[in-house]
Design a protein around this motif. Structure first.
Motif, PDB file in Angstrom:
ATOM      1  N   THR A 162       6.274  -3.139   8.340  1.00  0.00           N
ATOM      2  CA  THR A 162       5.761  -3.712   7.100  1.00  0.00           C
ATOM      3  C   THR A 162       4.449  -3.044   6.708  1.00  0.00           C
ATOM      4  O   THR A 162       3.813  -2.363   7.515  1.00  0.00           O
ATOM      5  CB  THR A 162       5.522  -5.227   7.256  1.00  0.00           C
ATOM      6  N   ILE A 163       4.044  -3.266   5.448  1.00  0.00           N
ATOM      7  CA  ILE A 163       2.761  -2.759   4.967  1.00  0.00           C
ATOM      8  C   ILE A 163       1.638  -3.480   5.716  1.00  0.00           C
ATOM      9  O   ILE A 163       1.634  -4.711   5.830  1.00  0.00           O
ATOM     10  CB  ILE A 163       2.632  -2.997   3.456  1.00  0.00           C
ATOM     11  N   ALA A 164       0.682  -2.714   6.228  1.00  0.00           N
ATOM     12  CA  ALA A 164      -0.407  -3.300   7.011  1.00  0.00           C
ATOM     13  C   ALA A 164      -1.394  -4.069   6.132  1.00  0.00           C
ATOM     14  O   ALA A 164      -2.066  -4.993   6.602  1.00  0.00           O
ATOM     15  CB  ALA A 164      -1.145  -2.207   7.774  1.00  0.00           C
ATOM     16  N   GLY A 165      -1.507  -3.693   4.891  1.00  0.00           N
ATOM     17  CA  GLY A 165      -2.435  -4.325   3.970  1.00  0.00           C
ATOM     18  C   GLY A 165      -2.683  -3.416   2.792  1.00  0.00           C
ATOM     19  O   GLY A 165      -1.913  -2.476   2.548  1.00  0.00           O
ATOM     20  N   VAL A 166      -3.752  -3.683   2.062  1.00  0.00           N
ATOM     21  CA  VAL A 166      -4.086  -2.846   0.912  1.00  0.00           C
ATOM     22  C   VAL A 166      -5.581  -2.532   0.924  1.00  0.00           C
ATOM     23  O   VAL A 166      -6.401  -3.348   1.354  1.00  0.00           O
ATOM     24  CB  VAL A 166      -3.729  -3.515  -0.439  1.00  0.00           C
TER      25      VAL A 166
END
Length: 240
Positions: A162-166
């Protein structure tokens, strides 16, 4: 009507369009490079990320940006996705202003802090799509209390599904105006820089304000500026 990102040299608006588009492109490129840098730093960690480790990765860039003589951004930082630090937990490493005021630090100690961000467009869109995004112009009540455009970019970590963050930055309307209004006025007395919904970010027309819904005049030329902004050579604010 064709939409051009970079007009031909013979176009009378070429240099001004390039100046405006170049500013937007530069902001987007900086955010993209920062996302890659933070992703690489997180990947290199030998244990599960902690808030302290994230701060050490993120804060130096924010310090550099906020310490500039005429900073582009009013604030910048990183917001972790659920799961990076632990189940159902987020983390925000975001600072604003020359004094590097920490934004919403108390949220990092609340198990429900994730709910403050998952619904926000600037967070939700990059996490869901894996693509960079620009939100606004809108009034940023969480941070600056000013009209801003928030540029965000997903951060990926090798081995995570998944995307770790932004990472992201808040660029105020005033910052846009300082860097684009002179060029917009040379383009025309009613030229405007608008978002993909036609909302004004900066406009040379008297009476046009940030956030106004603009209508492109018939025959006006259109140019791209970055991924989602456009320059209209003639436009007017739609009546409320």
């Amino acid at each position: 009507m064709s939409v051009e990102h970079l007009p031909a040299a013979a176009d009378p608006h070429a240099s001004d369009v390039r100046a405006i588009a170049g500013f937007v492109d530069t902001v987007e490129a900086l955010i993209a490079a920062w996302a890659a840098e933070v992703g690489a730093g997180l990947t290199a960690l030998t244990s599960k990320p902690t808030g302290t480790a994230i701060d050490k990765l993120v804060r130096p860039t924010v310090e550099e940006w906020m310490g500039a003589a005429d900073p582009v951004a009013a604030g910048a930082g990183f917001v972790a996705n659920a799961g990076l630090l632990g189940p159902d937990r987020s983390y925000i490493a975001w600072w604003q202003g020359a004094d590097l005021e920490r934004v919403d630090a108390l949220a990092n100690f609340s198990p429900s802090s994730m709910s403050r961000y998952v619904g926000a467009e600037w967070f939700r869109f990059p996490v869901a799509t894996g693509l960079p995004h620009v939100t606004g112009p809108y009034v940023d009540f969480l941070c600056t209390d000013e009209y801003v455009c928030t540029f965000t970019h997903p951060v990926t970590v090798r081995g995570l599904e998944t995307i770790a963050g932004v990472v992201g930055a808040d660029v105020t309307v005033q910052s846009f105006e300082r860097r684009t209004l002179a060029a917009l006025r040379r383009i025309g007395p009613t030229a405007a820089l608008v978002n993909q919904d036609g909302r004004a970010i900066a406009a040379s027309a008297l009476g046009a304000s940030a956030g106004d819904l603009m209508v492109r005049d018939p025959g006006a030329a259109v140019y791209d500026a970055g991924r989602s902004f456009h320059i209209w050579t003639a436009a007017s604010a739609q009546d409320a």
